[in-house]
Design a protein around this motif. Structure first.
Motif, PDB file in Angstrom:
ATOM      1  N   LEU A   1       0.826  -1.206   0.000  1.00 49.68           N
ATOM      2  CA  LEU A   1       0.000   0.000   0.000  1.00 49.68           C
ATOM      3  C   LEU A   1       0.858   1.254   0.000  1.00 49.68           C
ATOM      4  O   LEU A   1       1.864   1.313   0.696  1.00 49.68           O
ATOM      5  N   TYR A   2       0.434   2.216  -0.747  1.00 48.17           N
ATOM      6  CA  TYR A   2       1.025   3.547  -0.694  1.00 48.17           C
ATOM      7  C   TYR A   2       0.003   4.436  -0.004  1.00 48.17           C
ATOM      8  O   TYR A   2      -1.142   4.518  -0.423  1.00 48.17           O
ATOM      9  N   VAL A   3       0.411   5.060   1.066  1.00 50.84           N
ATOM     10  CA  VAL A   3      -0.460   5.981   1.774  1.00 50.84           C
ATOM     11  C   VAL A   3       0.077   7.389   1.517  1.00 50.84           C
ATOM     12  O   VAL A   3       1.154   7.743   1.999  1.00 50.84           O
ATOM     13  N   PRO A   4      -0.634   8.173   0.718  1.00 48.54           N
ATOM     14  CA  PRO A   4      -0.147   9.506   0.363  1.00 48.54           C
ATOM     15  C   PRO A   4      -0.224  10.475   1.537  1.00 48.54           C
ATOM     16  O   PRO A   4      -0.896  10.191   2.538  1.00 48.54           O
ATOM     17  N   PRO A   5       0.458  11.598   1.428  1.00 48.56           N
ATOM     18  CA  PRO A   5       0.322  12.623   2.461  1.00 48.56           C
ATOM     19  C   PRO A   5      -1.144  13.049   2.565  1.00 48.56           C
ATOM     20  O   PRO A   5      -1.896  12.929   1.601  1.00 48.56           O
ATOM     21  N   PRO A   6      -1.544  13.533   3.720  1.00 46.75           N
ATOM     22  CA  PRO A   6      -2.948  13.910   3.895  1.00 46.75           C
ATOM     23  C   PRO A   6      -3.364  15.046   2.962  1.00 46.75           C
ATOM     24  O   PRO A   6      -2.585  15.965   2.704  1.00 46.75           O
ATOM     25  N   ASN A   7      -4.622  14.963   2.479  1.00 48.14           N
ATOM     26  CA  ASN A   7      -5.160  16.051   1.659  1.00 48.14           C
ATOM     27  C   ASN A   7      -5.563  17.208   2.582  1.00 48.14           C
ATOM     28  O   ASN A   7      -5.375  17.131   3.802  1.00 48.14           O
ATOM     29  N   SER A   8      -6.124  18.256   2.020  1.00 49.20           N
ATOM     30  CA  SER A   8      -6.422  19.453   2.821  1.00 49.20           C
ATOM     31  C   SER A   8      -7.419  19.170   3.944  1.00 49.20           C
ATOM     32  O   SER A   8      -7.229  19.641   5.068  1.00 49.20           O
ATOM     33  N   GLU A   9      -8.464  18.407   3.666  1.00 53.73           N
ATOM     34  CA  GLU A   9      -9.434  18.085   4.722  1.00 53.73           C
ATOM     35  C   GLU A   9      -8.767  17.279   5.834  1.00 53.73           C
ATOM     36  O   GLU A   9      -9.016  17.514   7.023  1.00 53.73           O
ATOM     37  N   GLU A  10      -7.936  16.328   5.451  1.00 57.28           N
ATOM     38  CA  GLU A  10      -7.246  15.505   6.440  1.00 57.28           C
ATOM     39  C   GLU A  10      -6.252  16.339   7.238  1.00 57.28           C
ATOM     40  O   GLU A  10      -6.128  16.150   8.456  1.00 57.28           O
ATOM     41  N   ARG A  11      -5.547  17.253   6.585  1.00 56.46           N
ATOM     42  CA  ARG A  11      -4.598  18.120   7.306  1.00 56.46           C
ATOM     43  C   ARG A  11      -5.336  18.977   8.325  1.00 56.46           C
ATOM     44  O   ARG A  11      -4.875  19.148   9.455  1.00 56.46           O
ATOM     45  N   GLU A  12      -6.493  19.503   7.930  1.00 62.53           N
ATOM     46  CA  GLU A  12      -7.265  20.326   8.877  1.00 62.53           C
ATOM     47  C   GLU A  12      -7.698  19.490  10.078  1.00 62.53           C
ATOM     48  O   GLU A  12      -7.586  19.928  11.220  1.00 62.53           O
ATOM     49  N   SER A  13      -8.160  18.276   9.823  1.00 65.01           N
ATOM     50  CA  SER A  13      -8.574  17.387  10.913  1.00 65.01           C
ATOM     51  C   SER A  13      -7.386  17.043  11.818  1.00 65.01           C
ATOM     52  O   SER A  13      -7.514  17.021  13.049  1.00 65.01           O
TER      53      SER A  13
ATOM     54  N   LYS B   1      -6.274  28.715   6.328  1.00 68.00           N
ATOM     55  CA  LYS B   1      -5.099  29.404   5.779  1.00 68.00           C
ATOM     56  C   LYS B   1      -3.839  28.550   5.980  1.00 68.00           C
ATOM     57  O   LYS B   1      -3.021  28.410   5.065  1.00 68.00           O
ATOM     58  N   ILE B   2      -3.716  27.967   7.153  1.00 75.01           N
ATOM     59  CA  ILE B   2      -2.548  27.124   7.447  1.00 75.01           C
ATOM     60  C   ILE B   2      -2.574  25.873   6.569  1.00 75.01           C
ATOM     61  O   ILE B   2      -1.547  25.462   6.019  1.00 75.01           O
ATOM     62  N   VAL B   3      -3.756  25.303   6.397  1.00 75.40           N
ATOM     63  CA  VAL B   3      -3.910  24.106   5.566  1.00 75.40           C
ATOM     64  C   VAL B   3      -3.481  24.395   4.125  1.00 75.40           C
ATOM     65  O   VAL B   3      -2.816  23.568   3.494  1.00 75.40           O
ATOM     66  N   GLU B   4      -3.824  25.564   3.617  1.00 73.72           N
ATOM     67  CA  GLU B   4      -3.475  25.928   2.234  1.00 73.72           C
ATOM     68  C   GLU B   4      -1.969  25.937   1.990  1.00 73.72           C
ATOM     69  O   GLU B   4      -1.519  25.649   0.890  1.00 73.72           O
ATOM     70  N   ILE B   5      -1.208  26.274   3.013  1.00 72.38           N
ATOM     71  CA  ILE B   5       0.242  26.405   2.819  1.00 72.38           C
ATOM     72  C   ILE B   5       1.034  25.232   3.418  1.00 72.38           C
ATOM     73  O   ILE B   5       2.247  25.320   3.556  1.00 72.38           O
ATOM     74  N   THR B   6       0.332  24.154   3.747  1.00 68.52           N
ATOM     75  CA  THR B   6       1.028  22.982   4.280  1.00 68.52           C
ATOM     76  C   THR B   6       0.865  21.773   3.361  1.00 68.52           C
ATOM     77  O   THR B   6       0.830  20.629   3.829  1.00 68.52           O
ATOM     78  N   ASN B   7       0.800  22.027   2.067  1.00 63.90           N
ATOM     79  CA  ASN B   7       0.709  20.934   1.102  1.00 63.90           C
ATOM     80  C   ASN B   7       1.941  20.034   1.244  1.00 63.90           C
ATOM     81  O   ASN B   7       3.049  20.517   1.452  1.00 63.90           O
ATOM     82  N   ASN B   8       1.742  18.729   1.157  1.00 69.23           N
ATOM     83  CA  ASN B   8       2.780  17.700   1.303  1.00 69.23           C
ATOM     84  C   ASN B   8       3.232  17.491   2.746  1.00 69.23           C
ATOM     85  O   ASN B   8       4.122  16.680   2.992  1.00 69.23           O
ATOM     86  N   PHE B   9       2.653  18.194   3.708  1.00 68.61           N
ATOM     87  CA  PHE B   9       2.998  17.960   5.107  1.00 68.61           C
ATOM     88  C   PHE B   9       2.373  16.647   5.552  1.00 68.61           C
ATOM     89  O   PHE B   9       1.212  16.376   5.267  1.00 68.61           O
ATOM     90  N   THR B  10       3.149  15.834   6.242  1.00 71.13           N
ATOM     91  CA  THR B  10       2.628  14.598   6.826  1.00 71.13           C
ATOM     92  C   THR B  10       2.062  14.930   8.211  1.00 71.13           C
ATOM     93  O   THR B  10       2.221  16.054   8.702  1.00 71.13           O
ATOM     94  N   GLY B  11       1.452  13.951   8.849  1.00 70.28           N
ATOM     95  CA  GLY B  11       0.963  14.159  10.210  1.00 70.28           C
ATOM     96  C   GLY B  11       2.097  14.539  11.152  1.00 70.28           C
ATOM     97  O   GLY B  11       1.943  15.416  12.011  1.00 70.28           O
ATOM     98  N   ALA B  12       3.248  13.906  10.986  1.00 68.83           N
ATOM     99  CA  ALA B  12       4.413  14.222  11.828  1.00 68.83           C
ATOM    100  C   ALA B  12       4.901  15.643  11.572  1.00 68.83           C
ATOM    101  O   ALA B  12       5.291  16.354  12.511  1.00 68.83           O
TER     102      ALA B  12
END
Length: 167
Positions: free
Chosen positions: A65-77, A95-106
């Motif tokens: 399985l490949y688990v991609p980085p979280p999308n915007s809804e997931e990042r907000e959650s 606003k923070i979610v918009e600029i954290t593309n490719n951020f993982t949960g960590a």
């Protein structure tokens, strides 16, 4: 993966059991008698490009399985969950979610910790809240741990070796 289900009988020496397993060919009945069907192997890596192709052939691992980085809804959650209980004031998570593309949960956890530290650095004795300003300061230093190029490489490998988990 061969022999992974072998149970070691109590009182047997681990090294002697290893030698027996690897020097004798067991019959299916004998193997089944010692087999542990409850064994599940789970592995994770951020460097799938370094895994020997022999391990990725069919029959080695049932599911890749490949688990991609979280999308915007997931990042907000994720941000909401991480900051639950933190003293926040005037923060626009969208606003923070918009600029954290490719951020993982960590990465997001690191960002929140850095924002809290920025609040303390500002005035350790009077730090009451973490504000959006503290998050913006943190974003100057905290970057995603996974690059766009790495994500593309992971997606290519996932297409080659297994399904992609998507939203």
């Amino acid at each position: 993966m061969d022999g992974l289900g072998i149970k070691i009988q109590s009182g047997e020496n681990l090294s002697s059991e290893f030698i027996k397993r690897n020097s004798q060919v067991e019959t299916n009945d004998e193997h089944h008698k010692h087999s542990n069907d409850d064994v599940i192997v789970v592995a994770a890596t951020n460097r799938p490009d370094c895994i020997d192709d022999a391990l990725l052939r069919p029959g080695r691992f049932d599911i890749i399985l490949y688990v991609p980085p979280p999308n915007s809804e997931e990042r907000e959650s994720i941000l909401q969950t991480i900051t639950d209980g933190m003293p926040l004031q005037d923060i626009n998570f969208k606003k923070i979610v918009e600029i954290t593309n490719n951020f993982t949960g960590a990465d997001l956890k690191n960002l929140c910790n850095m924002a809290a530290m920025n609040s303390l650095k500002e005035d350790i004795l009077k730090a009451t809240y973490i504000t959006e300003k503290h998050f913006m300061q943190a974003l100057e230093k905290v970057k995603p741990s996974v690059s766009t190029e790495q994500i593309q490489m992971y997606e290519r490998l996932a297409t080659k070796y297994g399904p992609i988990i998507s939203e």
